[in-house]
Design an enzyme around this catalytic site. Structure first.
Site, PDB file in Angstrom:
ATOM      1  CB  CYS A 122      -0.953  -0.004   1.188  1.00  0.00           C
ATOM      2  SG  CYS A 122      -2.085  -1.385   1.138  1.00  0.00           S
ATOM      3  CG  HIS A 145      -3.146   3.428   2.524  1.00  0.00           C
ATOM      4  ND1 HIS A 145      -3.603   3.123   1.258  1.00  0.00           N
ATOM      5  CD2 HIS A 145      -3.249   2.281   3.253  1.00  0.00           C
ATOM      6  CE1 HIS A 145      -3.946   1.847   1.223  1.00  0.00           C
ATOM      7  NE2 HIS A 145      -3.745   1.317   2.418  1.00  0.00           N
ATOM      8  CG  ASN A 200      -6.713  -0.696   1.444  1.00  0.00           C
ATOM      9  OD1 ASN A 200      -6.045  -0.231   0.528  1.00  0.00           O
ATOM     10  ND2 ASN A 200      -6.177  -1.228   2.527  1.00  0.00           N
TER      11      ASN A 200
HETATM   12  O1  UT7 Z   1      -3.754  -1.463   3.586  1.00  0.00           O
HETATM   13  C1  UT7 Z   1      -2.930  -2.130   4.514  1.00  0.00           C
HETATM   14  C2  UT7 Z   1      -3.210  -1.633   5.864  1.00  0.00           C
HETATM   15  N1  UT7 Z   1      -4.376  -2.285   6.383  1.00  0.00           N
HETATM   16  C3  UT7 Z   1      -5.002  -1.738   7.382  1.00  0.00           C
HETATM   17  O2  UT7 Z   1      -4.624  -0.657   7.778  1.00  0.00           O
HETATM   18  C4  UT7 Z   1      -6.128  -2.479   8.083  1.00  0.00           C
HETATM   19  C5  UT7 Z   1      -5.944  -2.321   9.571  1.00  0.00           C
HETATM   20  N2  UT7 Z   1      -6.946  -2.982  10.388  1.00  0.00           N
HETATM   21  C6  UT7 Z   1      -8.239  -2.618  10.418  1.00  0.00           C
HETATM   22  O3  UT7 Z   1      -8.658  -1.751   9.680  1.00  0.00           O
HETATM   23  C7  UT7 Z   1      -9.131  -3.251  11.442  1.00  0.00           C
HETATM   24  O4  UT7 Z   1      -8.348  -3.950  12.378  1.00  0.00           O
HETATM   25  C8  UT7 Z   1     -10.196  -4.215  10.840  1.00  0.00           C
HETATM   26  C9  UT7 Z   1     -11.213  -3.423  10.044  1.00  0.00           C
HETATM   27  C10 UT7 Z   1      -9.508  -5.231   9.939  1.00  0.00           C
HETATM   28  C11 UT7 Z   1     -10.937  -4.922  11.967  1.00  0.00           C
HETATM   29  O5  UT7 Z   1     -11.536  -3.953  12.820  1.00  0.00           O
HETATM   30  P1  UT7 Z   1     -11.353  -4.060  14.402  1.00  0.00           P
HETATM   31  O6  UT7 Z   1     -12.105  -2.967  14.985  1.00  0.00           O
HETATM   32  O7  UT7 Z   1      -9.869  -4.125  14.657  1.00  0.00           O
HETATM   33  O8  UT7 Z   1     -12.050  -5.445  14.704  1.00  0.00           O
HETATM   34  P2  UT7 Z   1     -11.570  -6.599  15.643  1.00  0.00           P
HETATM   35  O9  UT7 Z   1     -10.751  -7.571  14.860  1.00  0.00           O
HETATM   36  O10 UT7 Z   1     -10.975  -6.038  16.896  1.00  0.00           O
HETATM   37  O11 UT7 Z   1     -12.957  -7.274  16.034  1.00  0.00           O
HETATM   38  C12 UT7 Z   1     -13.946  -6.560  16.826  1.00  0.00           C
HETATM   39  C13 UT7 Z   1     -15.247  -7.350  16.790  1.00  0.00           C
HETATM   40  C14 UT7 Z   1     -15.069  -8.835  17.105  1.00  0.00           C
HETATM   41  O12 UT7 Z   1     -16.245  -9.272  17.773  1.00  0.00           O
HETATM   42  P3  UT7 Z   1     -16.265  -9.409  19.393  1.00  0.00           P
HETATM   43  O13 UT7 Z   1     -15.164 -10.363  19.722  1.00  0.00           O
HETATM   44  O14 UT7 Z   1     -16.007  -8.025  19.911  1.00  0.00           O
HETATM   45  O15 UT7 Z   1     -17.644  -9.901  19.661  1.00  0.00           O
HETATM   46  C15 UT7 Z   1     -15.017  -9.469  15.743  1.00  0.00           C
HETATM   47  O16 UT7 Z   1     -15.441 -10.813  15.765  1.00  0.00           O
HETATM   48  O17 UT7 Z   1     -15.813  -7.275  15.471  1.00  0.00           O
HETATM   49  C16 UT7 Z   1     -15.999  -8.602  14.966  1.00  0.00           C
HETATM   50  N3  UT7 Z   1     -15.697  -8.571  13.518  1.00  0.00           N
HETATM   51  C17 UT7 Z   1     -16.610  -8.468  12.561  1.00  0.00           C
HETATM   52  N4  UT7 Z   1     -17.946  -8.392  12.604  1.00  0.00           N
HETATM   53  C18 UT7 Z   1     -18.602  -8.273  11.434  1.00  0.00           C
HETATM   54  C19 UT7 Z   1     -14.458  -8.602  12.947  1.00  0.00           C
HETATM   55  N5  UT7 Z   1     -14.583  -8.524  11.615  1.00  0.00           N
HETATM   56  C20 UT7 Z   1     -15.893  -8.434  11.346  1.00  0.00           C
HETATM   57  C21 UT7 Z   1     -16.645  -8.328  10.155  1.00  0.00           C
HETATM   58  N6  UT7 Z   1     -17.984  -8.248  10.238  1.00  0.00           N
HETATM   59  N7  UT7 Z   1     -16.052  -8.275   8.924  1.00  0.00           N
END
Ligand code: UT7
Length: 363
Positions: free
Chosen positions: A120, A263, A293
Site C-alpha cells: 500500500c 492511505h 482500500n
Molecule cells: O492497507 C494495509 C493496511 N491495512 C489496514 O490498515 C487495516 C488495519 N486494520 C483494520 O482496519 C481493522 O483492524 C479491521 C477493520 C480489519 C478490523 O476492525 P477491528 O475494529 O480491529 O475489529 P476486531 O478484529 O478487533 O474485532 C472486533 C469485533 C469482534 O467481535 P467481538 O469479539 O467483539 O464480539 C469481531 O469478531 O468485530 C468482529 N468482527 C466483525 N464483525 C462483522 C471482525 N470482523 C468483522 C466483520 N464483520 N467483517
C-alpha cells in the site's frame, strides 16, 4: 543550472465498472458480517470490483492514458513520458513485470518501464524514485502509476477479515521537471520499512519461500492474510511519525497543512493519524467510503478525487502519507497540482499486440 524540482502535471484514474455495496458483498460472498459493522468500523460503504477479464495492466493502462491526456490538456500539447514506474502487488503475471506491456499499450516504444512492489506504500515509493530521477537529471518525465486488482488476485472472497476491505482500481500521475514553487511541486519525502513485522500482512505461498508447487502449501496460504488489530496500531504509529518527519524536512508545522491525504484503509486510522497531527476534519480528504482500500492505487485515486471535487486549490500545501505490508510506509509534501483529473474505463484488448518489427533480423 539550479537543480530542477519534480512537478506533478497530469492526473488520471480508472475504476472497474462494477460498484458493490456492503450489502451486496455480504450476500454474494456469503459473509458472516453486517453492513453497519463494516461502515462503522472501517468507513467503507462500497468498492469497485474488477471482473475476471480485467487485469491490473488494463486498469494501469487506462489510468496512465488519462494522466497523459490530463497533462497534455494543461500543457497545451503532448508530454510523452521517458520512463514508466508501476507500483503494484498484483501484477498481470508473476513474470515478467506489467509496466513494459503498459508502456507498449500507451504507444511509448522502447521507453524503460518497471514494476515496484511496496504494497500500500508502493505509490509513495514510486513517487520518490520518480522525484530522484528528475532531480538527478537522469529522466525528465516519469509516468507513475499505482494499480491493483486485489479482489481477483489475492483476496479470499469468503474471508470477512479481508474481503470487506479491498477494492480494485488505478491512479496515475505524470511528473515533469519544473520549479519548486509551482503547483504540483514535490517538496520532501520520508520513507521507512520494518521487515521484522513482515508476517503481519502476507500472502504466505506462491513465492520462493513457499513455491507454487510446494506440497507443504495449503490452499488458504495463497490468499492475503492480515493481523488486523496490530496492523491498525502500526499504521497509526508509522504514518504519524512519518508525517511529522516529512513536515520537519519541509519546514512546515502541522497547521501549515491545507490538504491531508492518507492511505485509504480505514477511516478510524485516517482520523487517528490526523487527530494526532491536529489536522482538522475539513482538511482531510479521500474517497474510502466509495472505493475501499485500493492499496497502491489509493493515494493517486484520492488525490484525483480531491482535485475533481475542487476541494483543494492549485498550490495548496499538501501532505500525503501511506502504510502497508512489508511493513513499508512513507510520506510526501507537495503543492497541490493544477491539472484537471481525467478518467477512463479499463478495456481488455486481449493479448498484447506484437510489434511490427518482431520478425526482422537484427541489422
Ligand atoms: O492497507 C494495509 C493496511 N491495512 C489496514 O490498515 C487495516 C488495519 N486494520 C483494520 O482496519 C481493522 O483492524 C479491521 C477493520 C480489519 C478490523 O476492525 P477491528 O475494529 O480491529 O475489529 P476486531 O478484529 O478487533 O474485532 C472486533 C469485533 C469482534 O467481535 P467481538 O469479539 O467483539 O464480539 C469481531 O469478531 O468485530 C468482529 N468482527 C466483525 N464483525 C462483522 C471482525 N470482523 C468483522 C466483520 N464483520 N467483517
Amino acid at each position: 543550472m539550479p537543480t530542477p524540482a519534480a512537478v506533478l502535471c497530469g492526473l488520471g484514474t480508472s475504476l472497474p465498472e462494477r460498484a458493490v455495496t456492503n450489502r451486496q458483498l455480504i450476500r454474494e460472498n456469503g459473509l458472516d458480517s453486517d453492513e453497519r459493522w463494516i461502515l462503522e468500523r472501517t468507513g467503507i460503504a462500497a468498492r469497485y470490483l474488477a471482473d475476471a477479464r480485467t487485469s491490473t495492466g488494463d486498469l494501469a493502462h487506462a489510468a496512465g492514458r488519462a494522466a497523459l491526456e490530463s497533462a497534455a490538456e494543461l500543457a497545451g500539447g503532448p508530454l510523452p513520458p521517458d520512463i514508466v514506474l508501476l507500483a503494484t502487488t498484483t501484477p498481470d503475471h508473476r513474470c515478467p513485470a506489467t509496466a513494459p506491456e503498459v508502456a507498449h499499450r500507451l504507444g511509448l516504444g522502447d521507453t524503460p518501464a518497471l514494476d515496484l512492489s511496496a504494497a500500500c506504500a508502493g505509490f509513495l515509493y514510486a513517487l520518490t524514485c520518480a522525484r530522484a530521477l528528475v532531480t538527478a537529471g537522469l529522466y525528465t518525465r516519469p509516468l507513475v502509476i499505482g494499480a491493483e486488482t486485489y479482489s481477483t488476485t489475492l483476496i479470499d472472497p469468503h474471508d470477512r477479515d479481508t474481503a470487506i476491505l479491498f477494492g480494485d482500481g488505478a491512479g496515475a500521475v505524470l511528473v515533469r521537471a519544473g520549479a519548486a514553487d509551482e503547483p504540483g511541486a514535490l517538496l520532501a519525502q520520508e520513507l521507512g520499512s520494518d521487515g521484522a513485522r513482515a508476517e503481519l500482512i502476507q500472502v504466505p505461498a506462491g513465492g520462493s519461500r513457499l513455491p507454487f508447487a510446494a506440497p507443504r502449501a495449503t490452499p488458504e496460504q495463497y490468499y492475503f492474510a492480515m493481523k488486523g488489530r496490530t496492523v491498525y496500531s502500526q499504521a497509526v504509529r508509522r504514518m504519524t511519525a512519518s508525517s511529522l518527519g516529512v513536515l520537519r524536512r519541509s519546514g512546515w508545522n502541522t497547521e501549515d497543512v491545507d490538504v491531508f491525504i492518507s492511505h485509504q484503509a480505514n477511516q478510524r486510522i485516517i482520523d487517528a493519524v490526523a487527530d494526532r497531527l491536529r489536522i482538522p476534519p475539513a482538511r482531510r480528504h479521500g474517497n474510502l467510503r466509495e472505493l475501499g482500500n485500493t492499496a497502491a492505487a489509493s493515494i493517486p485515486l484520492a488525490l484525483a478525487d480531491t482535485a475533481a471535487r475542487r476541494r483543494a486549490a492549485p498550490g495548496a500545501r499538501t501532505l500525503i502519507t501511506g502504510f502497508g505490508g512489508g511493513l513499508a510506509w512513507g510520506s510526501h509534501t507537495l503543492l497541490f497540482p493544477e491539472a484537471r483529473p481525467l478518467s477512463h474505463p479499463p478495456y481488455t484488448p486481449g493479448p498484447c499486440p506484437a510489434r511490427a518489427d518482431d520478425d526482422k533480423a537484427p541489422s
